[in-house]
Design a protein around this motif. Structure first.
Motif, PDB file in Angstrom:
ATOM      1  N   TYR A 164     -24.481 -61.767   0.760  1.00 23.26           N
ATOM      2  CA  TYR A 164     -24.843 -60.614   1.017  1.00 23.26           C
ATOM      3  C   TYR A 164     -24.180 -59.747   0.044  1.00 23.26           C
ATOM      4  N   SER A 165     -22.892 -59.785  -0.102  1.00 23.46           N
ATOM      5  CA  SER A 165     -22.235 -59.118  -1.181  1.00 23.46           C
ATOM      6  C   SER A 165     -22.858 -59.011  -2.552  1.00 23.46           C
ATOM      7  N   LYS A 166     -23.557 -59.948  -3.006  1.00 27.44           N
ATOM      8  CA  LYS A 166     -24.001 -60.268  -4.384  1.00 27.44           C
ATOM      9  C   LYS A 166     -25.406 -59.701  -4.490  1.00 27.44           C
ATOM     10  N   MET A 167     -26.040 -59.166  -3.414  1.00 27.33           N
ATOM     11  CA  MET A 167     -27.304 -58.759  -3.481  1.00 27.33           C
ATOM     12  C   MET A 167     -27.629 -57.697  -4.709  1.00 27.33           C
ATOM     13  N   SER A 168     -26.775 -56.632  -4.770  1.00 35.20           N
ATOM     14  CA  SER A 168     -26.999 -55.569  -5.624  1.00 35.20           C
ATOM     15  C   SER A 168     -26.844 -56.119  -7.064  1.00 35.20           C
ATOM     16  N   GLU A 169     -25.925 -57.203  -7.265  1.00 33.66           N
ATOM     17  CA  GLU A 169     -25.825 -57.593  -8.563  1.00 33.66           C
ATOM     18  C   GLU A 169     -27.052 -58.220  -8.884  1.00 33.66           C
ATOM     19  N   VAL A 170     -27.930 -59.076  -8.332  1.00 31.15           N
ATOM     20  CA  VAL A 170     -29.083 -59.647  -8.904  1.00 31.15           C
ATOM     21  C   VAL A 170     -30.159 -58.652  -9.104  1.00 31.15           C
ATOM     22  N   LEU A 171     -30.077 -57.507  -8.655  1.00 32.17           N
ATOM     23  CA  LEU A 171     -31.092 -56.541  -8.465  1.00 32.17           C
ATOM     24  C   LEU A 171     -30.988 -55.605  -9.903  1.00 32.17           C
ATOM     25  N   THR A 172     -29.899 -55.729 -10.421  1.00 31.10           N
ATOM     26  CA  THR A 172     -29.601 -54.800 -11.604  1.00 31.10           C
ATOM     27  C   THR A 172     -30.603 -54.917 -12.843  1.00 31.10           C
ATOM     28  N   ASP A 173     -31.356 -56.205 -12.799  1.00 25.46           N
ATOM     29  CA  ASP A 173     -32.079 -56.187 -13.930  1.00 25.46           C
ATOM     30  C   ASP A 173     -33.520 -56.662 -13.679  1.00 25.46           C
ATOM     31  N   ALA A 174     -33.749 -56.412 -12.351  1.00 22.97           N
ATOM     32  CA  ALA A 174     -35.219 -56.460 -11.489  1.00 22.97           C
ATOM     33  C   ALA A 174     -36.084 -55.480 -11.986  1.00 22.97           C
ATOM     34  N   TYR A 175     -37.416 -55.912 -12.312  1.00 22.08           N
ATOM     35  CA  TYR A 175     -38.256 -54.999 -12.655  1.00 22.08           C
ATOM     36  C   TYR A 175     -39.035 -54.464 -11.422  1.00 22.08           C
ATOM     37  N   VAL A 176     -39.349 -55.343 -10.477  1.00 19.80           N
ATOM     38  CA  VAL A 176     -40.076 -55.223  -9.199  1.00 19.80           C
ATOM     39  C   VAL A 176     -39.642 -56.124  -8.257  1.00 19.80           C
ATOM     40  N   PHE A 177     -39.423 -55.634  -7.187  1.00 14.64           N
ATOM     41  CA  PHE A 177     -39.034 -56.562  -5.937  1.00 14.64           C
ATOM     42  C   PHE A 177     -40.272 -56.717  -5.095  1.00 14.64           C
ATOM     43  N   ILE A 178     -40.535 -57.858  -4.320  1.00 19.92           N
ATOM     44  CA  ILE A 178     -41.244 -57.897  -3.155  1.00 19.92           C
ATOM     45  C   ILE A 178     -40.767 -58.473  -1.981  1.00 19.92           C
ATOM     46  N   GLY A 179     -40.770 -58.266  -0.797  1.00 17.48           N
ATOM     47  CA  GLY A 179     -40.193 -58.404   0.403  1.00 17.48           C
ATOM     48  C   GLY A 179     -40.588 -57.723   1.554  1.00 17.48           C
ATOM     49  N   MET A 180     -39.846 -57.919   2.508  1.00 11.95           N
ATOM     50  CA  MET A 180     -39.895 -56.975   3.926  1.00 11.95           C
ATOM     51  C   MET A 180     -38.805 -56.911   4.586  1.00 11.95           C
ATOM     52  N   GLY A 181     -38.429 -56.248   5.652  1.00 11.62           N
ATOM     53  CA  GLY A 181     -37.252 -56.164   6.539  1.00 11.62           C
ATOM     54  C   GLY A 181     -36.217 -55.446   5.579  1.00 11.62           C
ATOM     55  N   THR A 182     -34.983 -55.602   5.929  1.00 11.65           N
ATOM     56  CA  THR A 182     -33.899 -54.925   5.334  1.00 11.65           C
ATOM     57  C   THR A 182     -33.793 -55.111   3.836  1.00 11.65           C
ATOM     58  N   SER A 183     -34.078 -56.290   3.375  1.00 14.38           N
ATOM     59  CA  SER A 183     -33.954 -56.511   1.913  1.00 14.38           C
ATOM     60  C   SER A 183     -34.609 -55.615   1.300  1.00 14.38           C
ATOM     61  N   ILE A 184     -35.939 -55.134   1.556  1.00 13.71           N
ATOM     62  CA  ILE A 184     -36.673 -54.174   0.825  1.00 13.71           C
ATOM     63  C   ILE A 184     -36.266 -52.893   0.785  1.00 13.71           C
TER      64      ILE A 184
END
Length: 402
Positions: free
Chosen positions: A253-273
């Motif tokens: 969970y602590s690494k979540m923001s790190e893997v999103l630094t270079d994401a262009y688009v996210f797809i999902g549901m719940g807390t993660s979105i």
């Protein structure tokens, strides 16, 4: 205030991380939180050291027996409770039995965080839930995370609620404020458990294949684990997408923001979105148990705190069409979408949401009607004993079959 939270096990998941966030927020503001759980889980270490955890193993099931529960509530752990709060169907029962035998009655509240709550059981089991909720609970004690969940549960129980509460999922905002973004165009990311109701993880593999054939060089990175993992891996291999779709495995969970630094688009549901939006990643809202690769659109365009639940009559779009459109955004348009995503995420700020939660807890004490012992014993004999037998037989399922 003294809170008693009840949940079986803090495995990685949306409700489980919610329990961690709520508990830590409360103890940091000088409230006391006691957490009654059955077994150790992946997220236990994230709890503040001030949270008092009681793990009781198989004894957890024995608390469903009224005569045992009546004795147990006399122990110090269950004394001086101001608020008792449960997070899913089976713990509504357990908290109801504990409440029945507490000398000083706490405020009784129960959160509803799944659209299929009280409908994921057998029809035989459903009638017990309906009677408990409709006949014994004050409907004001039910806390729904959004309108979609409220509507679903009304349909599940065939009952219209008029005085329930709506409280969105609270998310910590501060940890996302200073994230530096360097998005890679065409990089799509998903984070969450790979389970049946999150079917978008599997459906996205075919979408990637179609986009590649159209000359759009997408890559899709899936973080998580679960029962769909093998199916997704097989689909990746079948469609020859090993260089475009990546199963990244379990993500702390602590690494979540790190893997999103270079994401262009996210797809999902719940807390993660919500958290992806707070990372300023434009996000596509997947739909619970979707079979048609559809979405309600970009998350920040939604209202009513919908996190992927099916909403009757809501307009749907093809996921691939939303992706195609996003890849056409200019730099300015992308930055605008990113800020709109962030601003919508702020509506789930834990400080705002938990302040409202505390107002629920300090208001009128919500009491239950006395639940008959006969009703409770019937539930234990017909439902809980079945759960115990399944657990005890689990080590032998490969010998005797599932």
């Amino acid at each position: 205030m003294n809170f008693l939270f009840i949940y079986p096990k803090l495995q990685t998941g949306g409700v489980e991380t919610l329990i961690v966030r709520m508990s830590n927020w409360l103890v940091k503001r000088n409230h006391q939180v006691r957490l009654l759980i059955q077994d150790e889980g992946d997220l236990d270490h994230l709890l503040d050291e001030k949270v008092v955890i009681k793990k009781i193993g198989l004894k957890y099931y024995l608390l469903y027996l009224p005569f045992i529960c009546k004795r147990v509530v006399k122990k110090p752990f269950y004394k001086s409770i101001d608020v008792i709060y449960s997070f899913e169907g089976t713990t509504v029962w357990l908290s109801s039995i504990l409440y029945k035998y507490m000398t000083t009655k706490p405020v009784f509240l129960s959160g509803v965080y799944q659209p299929n709550e009280y409908d994921s059981y057998t029809k035989f089991e459903n009638k017990y839930y309906r009677r408990l909720i409709v006949s014994y609970l004050d409907e004001r004690s039910l806390v729904f995370m959004n309108n979609a969940n409220l509507i679903s549960v009304e349909q599940n129980l065939n009952w219209k609620f008029k005085k329930t509460k709506i409280l969105p999922i609270p998310v910590e905002v501060e940890r996302f404020r200073d994230i530096k973004r360097d998005p890679i165009k065409f990089k799509i990311v998903s984070i969450g458990r790979l389970v049946d109701f999150k079917s978008y993880n599997l459906l996205m593999v075919d979408i990637v294949r179609q986009l590649i054939e159209e000359g759009i060089p997408v890559s899709y990175h899936i973080y998580g684990y679960g029962s769909l993992e093998n199916q997704i891996r097989e689909r990746i291999s079948l469609l020859d997408l090993n260089k475009h779709v990546f199963l990244e495995g379990k993500l702390p969970y602590s690494k979540m923001s790190e893997v999103l630094t270079d994401a262009y688009v996210f797809i999902g549901m719940g807390t993660s979105i919500i958290e992806a939006s707070l990372c300023k990643v434009p996000s596509i809202l997947a739909i619970f148990c979707d079979e048609n690769s559809e979405t309600y659109g970009l998350f920040h365009e939604q209202r009513g705190y919908n996190l992927g639940e099916k909403v009757k009559g809501e307009k749907k779009y093809k996921i691939i069409d939303i992706l195609r459109e996003s890849f056409k955004w200019s730099k300015h348009e992308y930055e605008t979408q990113s800020m709109e995503a962030f601003n919508y995420g702020l509506e789930f700020s834990i400080d705002n949401v938990m302040s409202k939660f505390l107002s629920f807890c300090s208001g009128e004490k919500l009491k239950q009607k006395p639940i008959s012992n006969r009703f409770l014993y019937n539930y234990f004999i017909r439902i809980v004993l079945k759960k115990i037998s399944r657990r005890l037989m689990k080590p032998y399922k490969y010998v005797f079959g599932k």
